[in-house]
Motif scaffolding. Structure first.
Motif, PDB file in Angstrom:
ATOM      1  N   SER A   1     -16.970-111.829  66.407  1.00 55.75           N
ATOM      2  CA  SER A   1     -16.792-110.663  67.284  1.00 55.75           C
ATOM      3  C   SER A   1     -16.171-109.466  66.582  1.00 55.75           C
ATOM      4  CB  SER A   1     -15.910-111.035  68.486  1.00 55.75           C
ATOM      5  OG  SER A   1     -14.543-111.165  68.096  1.00 55.75           O
ATOM      6  N   GLY A   2     -15.470-109.707  65.473  1.00 54.76           N
ATOM      7  CA  GLY A   2     -14.824-108.615  64.762  1.00 54.76           C
ATOM      8  C   GLY A   2     -13.479-108.218  65.344  1.00 54.76           C
ATOM      9  N   LEU A   3     -12.999-108.942  66.350  1.00 52.63           N
ATOM     10  CA  LEU A   3     -11.720-108.588  66.977  1.00 52.63           C
ATOM     11  C   LEU A   3     -10.568-108.665  65.973  1.00 52.63           C
ATOM     12  CD1 LEU A   3     -10.447-107.731  69.676  1.00 52.63           C
ATOM     13  CD2 LEU A   3      -9.957-110.146  70.092  1.00 52.63           C
TER      14      LEU A   3
ATOM     15  N   ALA B   1     -17.431-107.269  75.364  1.00 55.06           N
ATOM     16  CA  ALA B   1     -17.905-106.248  74.420  1.00 55.06           C
ATOM     17  C   ALA B   1     -18.092-104.898  75.122  1.00 55.06           C
ATOM     18  CB  ALA B   1     -19.187-106.698  73.733  1.00 55.06           C
ATOM     19  N   ASP B   2     -17.110-104.531  75.941  1.00 52.47           N
ATOM     20  CA  ASP B   2     -17.091-103.244  76.641  1.00 52.47           C
ATOM     21  C   ASP B   2     -18.223-103.043  77.648  1.00 52.47           C
ATOM     22  OD1 ASP B   2     -14.727-102.387  75.383  1.00 52.47           O
ATOM     23  OD2 ASP B   2     -15.864-101.690  73.638  1.00 52.47           O
TER      24      ASP B   2
ATOM     25  N   GLU C   1     -10.491-107.804  63.008  1.00 53.31           N
ATOM     26  CA  GLU C   1     -10.443-106.558  62.237  1.00 53.31           C
ATOM     27  C   GLU C   1     -10.135-105.352  63.125  1.00 53.31           C
ATOM     28  OE1 GLU C   1     -13.199-108.716  62.063  1.00 53.31           O
ATOM     29  OE2 GLU C   1     -12.322-109.698  60.302  1.00 53.31           O
ATOM     30  N   SER C   2     -10.746-105.297  64.302  1.00 55.48           N
ATOM     31  CA  SER C   2     -10.587-104.114  65.154  1.00 55.48           C
ATOM     32  C   SER C   2      -9.279-104.105  65.941  1.00 55.48           C
ATOM     33  CB  SER C   2     -11.765-103.987  66.114  1.00 55.48           C
ATOM     34  OG  SER C   2     -11.777-105.070  67.029  1.00 55.48           O
ATOM     35  N   ASP C   3      -8.771-105.282  66.293  1.00 55.05           N
ATOM     36  CA  ASP C   3      -7.530-105.371  67.058  1.00 55.05           C
ATOM     37  C   ASP C   3      -6.823-106.675  66.682  1.00 55.05           C
ATOM     38  OD1 ASP C   3      -5.457-105.392  68.909  1.00 55.05           O
ATOM     39  OD2 ASP C   3      -6.732-104.815  70.609  1.00 55.05           O
ATOM     40  N   PRO C   4      -6.182-106.703  65.494  1.00 51.17           N
ATOM     41  CA  PRO C   4      -5.578-107.945  65.019  1.00 51.17           C
ATOM     42  C   PRO C   4      -4.503-108.515  65.950  1.00 51.17           C
ATOM     43  CG  PRO C   4      -5.123-106.133  63.494  1.00 51.17           C
ATOM     44  CD  PRO C   4      -6.047-105.619  64.546  1.00 51.17           C
TER      45      PRO C   4
END
Length: 165
Positions: free
Chosen positions: A129-131, A16-17, A133-136
């Motif tokens: 994590s939402g990955l 998460a950066d 959506e953010s980086d399919p």
């Protein structure tokens, strides 16, 4: 960094950066794609997952690839007894002078020493994590990497990163 060497590096695990952990390791080999390092258990104390315990004295031989979306970590006791392999789904490793930087994508796989237990881990964390959506594209690569590791752990593929049964 290439060829075989006893030089030291720091393994930097990013999630998460943010840097989750960093620890020193000894470079065992670097063929230009895969870099292999050895390091003692780096976290404080014992981590009991229920299916395996990581504890002080354990030794990890870790394999990171510049082109693959996973890392494979062989785990042994300090006496050399194989516990199994902990596999992280990651972005391809970035290897630069003194560092091996790996971005964790939440998916993991555990393979017992006798390869009779193969556990897919943290799929709920990955979904949350939402990955996707953010980086399919990265999410698809991560899911494919977990599927590949699962397949390799259960099979006899010649590209298997786990030793034969």
């Amino acid at each position: 960094m290439s060829g075989s060497s006893a030089e030291g590096v720091e393994v930097v695990l990013v999630k998460a950066d943010r840097t989750k952990i960093r620890y020193p390791a000894e470079v065992l080999a670097d063929d230009g794609d895969r870099v292999s390092v050895r390091a003692p258990w780096a976290a404080p104390g014992v981590r009991d997952f229920g299916f395996v315990r990581f504890e002080p004295g354990d030794v990890f031989t870790e394999h990171y690839w510049r082109t693959r979306w996973y890392a494979v970590k062989e785990v042994r006791t300090g006496a050399g007894v194989l516990k199994g392999w902990y596999c992280d789904v990651t972005r391809p490793a970035v290897v630069r002078a003194g560092d091996v930087v790996v971005t964790d994508l939440d998916l993991d796989l555990w393979v017992s020493a006798d390869r009779t237990v193969v556990l897919r881990l943290d799929e709920d964390e990955f979904a949350a994590s939402g990955l996707a959506e953010s980086d399919p594209v990265a999410a698809r690569r991560a899911a494919a990497a977990l599927d590949l590791l699962d397949h390799l752990a259960r099979g006899t593929d010649p590209t298997d990163p786990f030793p034969p049964r």
